[in-house]
Design a protein around this motif. Structure first.
Motif, PDB file in Angstrom:
ATOM      1  N   ARG A   4      23.620 120.522  90.574  1.00 23.96           N
ATOM      2  CA  ARG A   4      24.688 121.431  90.186  1.00 23.96           C
ATOM      3  C   ARG A   4      24.357 122.859  90.632  1.00 23.96           C
ATOM      4  O   ARG A   4      23.217 123.288  90.591  1.00 23.96           O
ATOM      5  CB  ARG A   4      24.891 121.396  88.676  1.00 23.96           C
ATOM      6  CG  ARG A   4      25.462 120.072  88.181  1.00 23.96           C
ATOM      7  CD  ARG A   4      25.824 120.144  86.726  1.00 23.96           C
ATOM      8  NE  ARG A   4      26.464 118.912  86.306  1.00 23.96           N
ATOM      9  CZ  ARG A   4      26.986 118.731  85.096  1.00 23.96           C
ATOM     10  NH1 ARG A   4      26.951 119.707  84.214  1.00 23.96           N
ATOM     11  NH2 ARG A   4      27.548 117.593  84.782  1.00 23.96           N
ATOM     12  N   GLU A  16      28.524 118.533  96.346  1.00 23.89           N
ATOM     13  CA  GLU A  16      29.009 118.982  95.046  1.00 23.89           C
ATOM     14  C   GLU A  16      29.258 120.482  95.064  1.00 23.89           C
ATOM     15  O   GLU A  16      28.462 121.256  95.581  1.00 23.89           O
ATOM     16  CB  GLU A  16      28.009 118.645  93.947  1.00 23.89           C
ATOM     17  CG  GLU A  16      28.542 118.907  92.547  1.00 23.89           C
ATOM     18  CD  GLU A  16      27.534 118.561  91.480  1.00 23.89           C
ATOM     19  OE1 GLU A  16      26.630 119.388  91.245  1.00 23.89           O
ATOM     20  OE2 GLU A  16      27.633 117.463  90.910  1.00 23.89           O
ATOM     21  N   ARG A  48      33.786 117.647  94.041  1.00 26.44           N
ATOM     22  CA  ARG A  48      32.950 116.971  95.026  1.00 26.44           C
ATOM     23  C   ARG A  48      33.746 116.678  96.282  1.00 26.44           C
ATOM     24  O   ARG A  48      34.962 116.426  96.238  1.00 26.44           O
ATOM     25  CB  ARG A  48      32.374 115.673  94.447  1.00 26.44           C
ATOM     26  CG  ARG A  48      33.387 114.633  94.095  1.00 26.44           C
ATOM     27  CD  ARG A  48      32.874 113.596  93.141  1.00 26.44           C
ATOM     28  NE  ARG A  48      32.475 114.137  91.859  1.00 26.44           N
ATOM     29  CZ  ARG A  48      33.351 114.478  90.904  1.00 26.44           C
ATOM     30  NH1 ARG A  48      34.652 114.315  91.091  1.00 26.44           N
ATOM     31  NH2 ARG A  48      32.921 114.955  89.764  1.00 26.44           N
TER      32      ARG A  48
END
Length: 329
Positions: A34, A312, A321
Motif C-alpha cells: 500500500r 496498486e 488496482r
C-alpha cells in the motif's frame, strides 16, 4: 504543439511496486504494497483552493470553509465537483473549457493522473512518441487529456457513445494544440472492444480502460444510493433526501454498467487482446472489485500472456488496482 508538463517535472521515479506473474512460474504471489499517490502526481499535497479560484473564478461560489476551518467544496454536489475538475485541469494541465453533460461520469483527477503516471513507469518511458489507446473514453476523455498534457503522448479515445465522443471533440476544439495528439474513434459493435478500433498494421504501446462497474442499471442505482447515504452520514445527516440521488461522480449507461458487469467485460477484453497481441505491447485496465483479480489473471495466462502485473494505487483510504498484461517476449 505545447511542451508536455514532464519537461518541467523531476526525473521519473523507480518502477512502482507491482505483483508480477510470469507464465513459467506457479509460485504464489505476495499482495501489493500500500502507498499514497504517485511521487510525480501534482496533487500529492491536496488542493490549493485559493490558487484554483484565482485561475478559475467560476469555482469561487462553491468554495467555503469546512467544519475544520479549511477551504473546500461540497463533494456531494455534482456541479461543485465538476467545477473543481475544470479548475484543476485548467490550472495544472492547461486544459481550457473542460465540461461534461449532466449525469456523465465525473472522474477524480488525482486518481486518473495516478493511472497515467504508473503507465509511464510500466512502459519504462515518458517519450512523446508513445501511443496510447483509451477504451471507453466517455464524455470526459480524461486519460488521453492527461497523457497528452503530462507526457505529450499520442492518444486515441474510443467509445460506443457518439454523444460522449462529441463532447470530447468539443474539448479538443477548445484546445487546438491537442488536435494532432488526440483523436477519437467510434466503436459501432458493442460485442467488440478492440476490433474496429485498432486498424491493420497499427501499433499501440499501451491501452488503458476504466470498465463499467455493474451488471445492471438496478445494481448501479443501488450502489449510487449506498454511496449517497455514506456521504450524508459523513455530513452528519441521518438519511439522504431522495431515493435516486444524482451523485457527485455521475455516470450513465455504458459508463457504469453492462451485461455481466466488470468481470464479463474484462474477460471479453482479455480474450480479444490475444487477437491483437502483436499490435499493443501492454494491455491494462482498472479493476474495481478485488474478487475479480484472480480469475482475470488466470484467464490472462490461459490466453498466452507472458507477463501479468498488478499495480496498486492509493488515494486516501481508497485502494485502486490496475491489471496489466503483455504477450511480448
Amino acid at each position: 504543439m505545447g511542451e508536455p508538463l514532464s519537461a518541467h517535472m523531476p526525473n521519473p521515479s523507480p518502477r512502482p511496486m507491482t505483483v508480477n506473474t510470469r507464465h513459467k512460474s506457479k509460485k504464489s504471489q505476495s499482495k501489493p504494497v500500500r502507498k499514497g499517490l504517485h511521487p510525480r502526481n501534482l496533487h500529492n499535497q491536496g488542493y490549493d483552493f485559493s490558487a484554483l479560484v484565482t485561475s478559475y473564478p467560476a469555482l469561487a461560489s462553491h468554495v467555503k470553509p469546512n467544519p475544520y476551518g479549511n477551504l473546500s467544496i461540497d463533494f456531494s454536489d455534482p456541479l461543485a465537483v465538476k467545477t473543481l475538475n475544470a479548475a484543476l485541469l485548467k490550472r495544472h494541465y492547461n486544459i481550457a473549457d473542460w465540461d461534461i453533460p449532466d449525469g456523465a461520469l465525473c472522474p477524480p483527477i488525482p486518481g486518473r493522473a495516478d493511472y497515467i503516471h504508473y503507465i509511464a513507469d510500466l512502459i519504462g518511458s515518458d517519450n512523446p512518441g508513445i501511443k496510447l489507446l483509451d477504451i471507453g473514453t466517455g464524455a470526459n476523455g480524461i486519460y488521453p487529456l492527461l497523457a497528452c498534457r503530462i507526457y505529450g503522448w499520442q492518444c486515441v479515445g474510443s467509445d460506443i457513445s457518439t454523444r460522449s465522443l462529441a463532447n470530447v471533440e468539443a474539448i479538443i476544439a477548445s484546445n487546438p494544440d491537442l488536435k494532432e495528439r488526440f483523436s477519437l474513434r467510434t466503436q459501432t459493435d458493442n460485442n467488440h472492444i478492440f476490433e474496429g478500433i485498432i486498424q491493420p498494421d497499427e501499433f499501440f504501446d499501451v491501452s488503458v480502460c476504466n470498465p463499467p462497474f455493474h451488471a445492471s442499471q438496478d445494481e448501479a442505482l443501488k450502489s449510487t444510493q449506498r454511496k449517497a447515504s455514506n456521504l450524508a452520514r459523513n455530513r452528519g445527516e441521518e438519511k439522504v433526501k431522495t431515493k435516486a440521488p444524482n451523485l457527485n461522480f455521475g455516470g450513465q449507461g455504458a459508463e457504469l454498467w453492462c451485461k455481466g458487469g466488470e468481470l464479463l467485460f474484462l474477460k471479453k477484453m482479455v480474450r480479444e487482446s490475444q487477437v491483437y497481441s502483436s499490435q499493443c505491447h501492454w494491455f491494462t485496465s482498472l479493476v474495481s472489485k478485488a474478487d475479480n483479480v484472480r480469475p482475470l489473471k488466470k484467464l490472462m495466462m490461459k490466453v498466452g500472456a507472458v507477463e501479468v502485473r498488478e499495480i496498486e494505487m492509493r488515494q486516501g483510504n481508497k485502494i485502486s488496482r490496475v491489471l496489466a498484461w503483455t504477450f511480448a517476449q
